[in-house]
Structure formats: structure tokens, C-alpha cells
Design an enzyme around this catalytic site. Structure first.
Site, short mmCIF file in Angstrom:
data_model
loop_
_atom_site.label_atom_id
_atom_site.label_comp_id
_atom_site.label_asym_id
_atom_site.label_seq_id
_atom_site.Cartn_x
_atom_site.Cartn_y
_atom_site.Cartn_z
N ASP A 132 -66.69 26.96 -74.08
CA ASP A 132 -68.25 26.68 -74.55
C ASP A 132 -69.01 27.65 -74.70
OD1 ASP A 132 -70.55 24.62 -74.73
OD2 ASP A 132 -69.52 23.31 -73.51
N ASP A 150 -69.39 15.80 -71.61
CA ASP A 150 -69.38 16.98 -72.32
C ASP A 150 -68.27 18.03 -71.54
OD1 ASP A 150 -69.49 18.96 -74.48
OD2 ASP A 150 -71.58 18.97 -74.38
N ALA A 151 -67.06 18.11 -71.84
CA ALA A 151 -66.25 18.80 -70.92
C ALA A 151 -65.41 19.93 -72.21
CB ALA A 151 -65.10 17.75 -70.38
N LYS A 152 -65.11 19.59 -73.34
CA LYS A 152 -64.73 20.31 -74.33
C LYS A 152 -63.17 20.90 -73.69
CE LYS A 152 -68.86 22.19 -76.45
NZ LYS A 152 -69.78 21.54 -75.64
N ARG A 153 -62.48 19.86 -73.12
CA ARG A 153 -61.08 20.01 -72.61
C ARG A 153 -60.21 20.21 -73.96
NH1 ARG A 153 -63.85 20.61 -68.43
NH2 ARG A 153 -63.22 19.80 -66.59
#
Lengths: 330, 330
Positions: B95, A90-93
Site C-alpha cells: 500500500d 481495505d487490506a490489499k492482500r
């Protein structure tokens, strides 16, 4: 070559589980604020749940906050996940060109994850380097449950192709469905707004969803599964972090969650298989339907109707006369 | 307390520079693919340009691709930037809740950056932890120049408040302008589409822009500055990476770029100050205007016109008779 989706589905089927266990070493959950403690926290969870987890989802932020040693810990945690279990970072790059390639290199090669969460804001070319290899997967942010989600995601957008207005998150779901040529693209869709889940499933009938919000955020599991499951009863990963990690017995809690998810899932699939999906009925309507069935007004089988058409269902309301109570209900 | 914007503006004024030097240790630019080589590559650039740079912008991706040692290198590179020069970490994070807090902790405390680039997709609460402290800054992705930018950013959106449709990127600019209570929020707006820059400046008159696309991506510097500069001649950082890093003499190239930016900026500000903005003139018109000035047809000063009005400019076309070439030009 096995796609990421095929890899995930193999695992889901093998352990009969949609449970994705979050590895979030929150500062407050650690015995001390150190990379070692974060690593121990996660490997303990992995050991306790390795035969129950459909996937693991380490959250990059909590490791990055621990500096270079945190990245060492993240590598060790991912390496500690047994073969055959997908690891979603889970890094949401979200970046483009050579920068996106460098991030993909960091996620897949350096850290050893199988999939990653990404933000869609920069568009298709920011996703491409992460899904070019079918065995690597992406979950694209689509609809989240936080208060700020409405700032962008819920906006009505007018596509230049002149289609009817959609919400931005529905537009992304529509795009993602068409970008899934390699069978390795999924969506992040929060569990707390069931209507949105419904809309995303309509726009992206094939994709896997990562659906946070059950447990800590209080989403209704049954309603979420009903809205989000694919026709084949798959297509949803339910990530749970704190509810398992902070439990007295994480293993028992994970087992109970898996059972609860599967029970709901079986019931939903059963109701979908029976004609006239019960999902559209209210509680009262559902009771009435059951009573009509009991009274023999509704029969299932092979019938030739007066119109000459074949039907798998036959409704005979003449029998209602013998059931005055039912008439007053209707 | 000094806000991030005040800190940035102090530096910009001090070195009379809008140049933001990108620290992107691309694999292909390194003598070897190692954290040490990446660190050396960046510190060499910093040493060569520390009296010219308005800010430095290390790109997290290239350090992350080098593993834990890459993070050590990133820390050293940021520490090598002299005090008083803002460091913007290009990380495009995004996030919510405790995860956003952990990322902010990683960016500001662990890495030591002064500001960070973020993605807006999750909305306001995903930005808050990064701008809660006025001295820390954020550049929010708004309009980029990549092909996929149109997938989301250019969509027309209808706000629930019933305002006229805007492009999504304009909507973000409008939001960001209202979120800038602490004077520490800016926008990433590509240089290659001048019309978009114009629109973003109209929606966010106060904010600083980080405007990539000059140099390698071929954006027109003058047009970009004209569209993006604030009324005070500030408000734009021009990030340049490869054009400086790959030059035979990075220092000379940075000096030349700063001069070029300042020359254009002065010309633009001068034309904005003089009545009848020259910005509306084409190249030919501009040449003609210069020639008219040379011929003495246009004079600046304090004049009383025949109408009785005072004017700072006096146009006397009778002198044209002595300049037949000018007549044919007109």
C-alpha cells in the site's frame, strides 16, 4: 443468491449515494494512540453518516498498527455498521492456495467484512478464494495515482494472444471483466488520471470501480465521474476519508459531498441521454451547439431525411443566414 | 549500521545453512483450531531447529484467521525465535503513503519481524517505508510458481526507456536491483521454473532470493541452486514448511535438508571454480567425466602444455586404451 454487486447496488439506490466513507484511524487523528480511541473515532463517523453512506471502508493497516487490540477494535467497528451497508476492508492482500483461503477466512468470517481490496500480482488463483462465494466481493488494484504507479501499472504489455499492446492496468481490467462470473468483482481505479479511468471503463464496462483521489488528493470530481460512470449512471464508489473525518461537522460534509456527486452525476447522465454527447465538445463547441439549437438549426423529433432514412435529429443550416453572429463563430 | 542483508549473511555463515523454516499453522495441522495450538505448533518447530535455521518465516494469514488471539500468538512466536536469527513475516502487503507506514509499523514494531514479503504492484513508494531503515528487510514478489503467475508476471513489457522487451518479473528484478541502496531488499522467486530463476539472477546479481517450491511443490533442488545461487555461493534462502512440520522428526528432516542443500551447493561451487563448468554436463557426460578422472586421463596440477601454455588441467587420452569400457561409453 444475492451477489455482492446486487447488494451494493441495492444500498446505492436506497440512499441515492456513491459515497464510500473511509474509516482510517490515522495515529494523528486520535485523541490517544489506542485501540479504544481508534474504535471510538470510527463508530462516531458511522453514527454520523449511516443514512448517507453507500458503503464503509475500514483500512486494515491502521488497526494492525495497534496490535491484537486493534483487531478487536476492527471487529467492533465492522459490527457497528448497520445491516444492509456493505463493508469493504481495505487490506490489499494477495497470496495463493491455502494461504489465500486463510486470508479470505480472516476477512469474511473473523472480521465480518463483505468485500476486500486485493493485489492482482499473483493472478487469478490468488483471487478465486475471495470471490468463490457470490455474496462476498473483491476490488482488485488496477490503476493507482501514486508516483510509483508507473513502475508497473503503466508499462505496455504484449499479450501472448497477440492482441495490440495495452498498459498493464488495462490488461488487468480486461481480465477482471472476464473473471466477474459471480457479479462480485470490482476494480480500484484512481480519480486523478481521467484518461486512465476512461481506458479502464472501456476495458471493463460492467464492473464497479472504487475511485479514490477525490478530496485530499485533488481529483476533479466531474471529470472522474464522466470518465468512470457506467452507462446506467452507477458503477463508481467515491471513497472519502480525511475530508469527512477531519471536518468540523462530518455529517454536513458527507451530505454536501453526496449532493455534489449526485448533481454532477445527473448532469452527466442528462448530457449522455441527449443526442450527440456533449462530453466530446469543448467549451466553445458546446456554446456553439447551444446557439445552433436556439436558432432552430437543430431539431429533435422523427424526421425522414432526403436519403429516405429515419432520423431523430434534423439539421438545417439554411437558417444560419438569419444569424450572422453564429456564422462568424463557426 | 548492520544492514538486513549483513544480518542474514552472518546467520547463514554461522550455522552454514540456507534453510528458512516456514511457520505455517495450517488449520489441518493443529490439534485444535485455536491460537494456543498454533503458537505451540510453531514454538515446537523453533525449539527443534534453532541451531539449523538460517531464518524463520511465519505466515501472517494463518494467524489472522485466528482473530486477535492469533495476533497475540504471532507476537509470541516471533519473540520465541532466539536473537540472531532473522524473522521474515510472510504477509505480502502493498500500500502507499501513510497506509504503508502503518503496515511497516505493524510488521516491525508491533510484531517484531526483521523482514517482510511485499507485493510490487504499487511501485517504489509502496516499498520505501519498509526499507528506509537498513536493518529492516523486504522480499519483493517477483516470480511465483502458481498457475495464475502467467496472468501478469510472464507478460512481455516494453519499458518507456525503449529497452528490449522483458517479462514483467524480469522488469521487477531489474528495478529491485537498483532499489537496493540500503542492502536490505530481496526477491521471492519460485524454484519450480529454473529458467525464470536464471533470468532473475541475471537481472539482479546481488540480491537474496526467497525461493519456495522445494519439497511440497516438487522443485528440483540442484537445478534451483545452480540457477539461483550468487557467485559467492550465497543469495538463496530455501523456505520449507510442511515437509519439516509434518515430518515424524522435524529436527532430523531439517538436518537432512540442510545437508542436502549444502552438498549440492558445494558441488555447484566446485564445478564453477574448475575450468569448463560441469554445469553444462548431462548426467551421462558427468559419469563419463568421473570415469575419465578415475582412469587418470585427467590430472589437476601445474602443467606446461606442448603449446607452451600453462594449464591447471592435463588431459591424456592415451590412457584410454587400457579402459576399453570407457571407449564404448564415449
Amino acid at each position: 443468491m444475492e451477489s455482492f454487486t446486487a447488494f451494493l447496488e441495492k444500498r446505492v439506490t436506497q440512499v441515492d449515494s456513491l459515497l464510500c466513507i473511509g474509516l482510517d484511524p490515522h495515529r494523528g487523528d486520535l485523541t490517544e494512540f489506542s485501540a479504544q480511541a481508534a474504535g471510538a473515532f470510527c463508530t462516531r463517523l458511522i453514527e454520523a453518516t449511516a443514512d448517507i453512506a453507500a458503503a464503509y471502508k475500514p483500512n486494515a493497516a491502521f488497526f494492525e498498527a495497534l496490535g491484537p487490540e486493534g483487531i478487536v477494535a476492527l471487529q467492533s467497528v465492522i459490527a457497528a455498521v448497520p445491516d444492509g451497508i456493505p463493508v469493504l476492508l481495505d487490506a490489499k492482500r494477495g497470496d495463493i492456495a491455502s494461504t489465500a483461503e486463510a486470508y479470505a477466512d480472516a476477512v469474511y468470517r473473523v472480521l465480518g467484512a463483505d468485500a476486500v481490496t486485493l493485489s492482482p500480482y499473483l493472478g487469478r488463483d490468488s483471487i478465486e478464494p475471495f470471490i468463490a462465494d457470490p455474496k462476498q466481493g473483491v476490488f482488485l488494484l488496477c490503476k493507482t495515482s501514486n508516483p510509483g504507479a508507473s513502475d508497473l501499472q503503466d508499462l505496455e504489455v504484449i499479450d501472448s494472444s497477440g492482441t495490440a499492446p495495452q498498459r498493464l492496468y488495462e490488461h488487468i481490467a480486461t481480465l477482471a471483466q472476464t473473471w466477474n462470473a459471480h457479479h462480485n468483482l470490482g476494480l480500484v481505479v484512481g480519480a486523478t488520471q481521467v484518461e486512465s479511468l476512461d481506458n479502464v471503463r472501456a476495458a471493463a464496462p460492467d464492473l464497479w470501480f472504487l475511485t479514490p483521489g477525490i478530496g485530499a488528493q485533488g481529483g476533479d470530481l466531474r471529470a472522474a465521474l464522466r470518465a468512470g460512470l457506467r452507462a446506467d449512471g452507477l458503477g463508481m464508489l467515491i471513497p472519502v476519508s480525511r475530508a469527512i473525518a477531519r471536518a468540523d461537522d462530518p455529517r454536513e460534509t458527507a451530505l454536501a459531498l453526496r449532493s455534489q456527486i449526485n448533481m454532477e452525476r445527473e448532469e452527466i447522465m442528462a448530457s449522455k441521454e441527449s443526442p450527440g454527447s456533449a462530453s466530446a465538445l469543448t467549451g466553445d463547441q458546446s456554446q456553439l451547439a447551444d446557439a445552433l439549437l436556439d436558432a432552430g438549426c437543430i431539431q429533435f423529433g422523427n424526421f425522414t431525411l432526403r436519403s429516405g432514412l429515419e432520423s431523430p435529429i434534423y439539421i438545417d443550416l439554411r437558417r444560419l443566414a438569419s444569424y450572422p453572429k453564429l456564422l462568424s463563430q463557426a
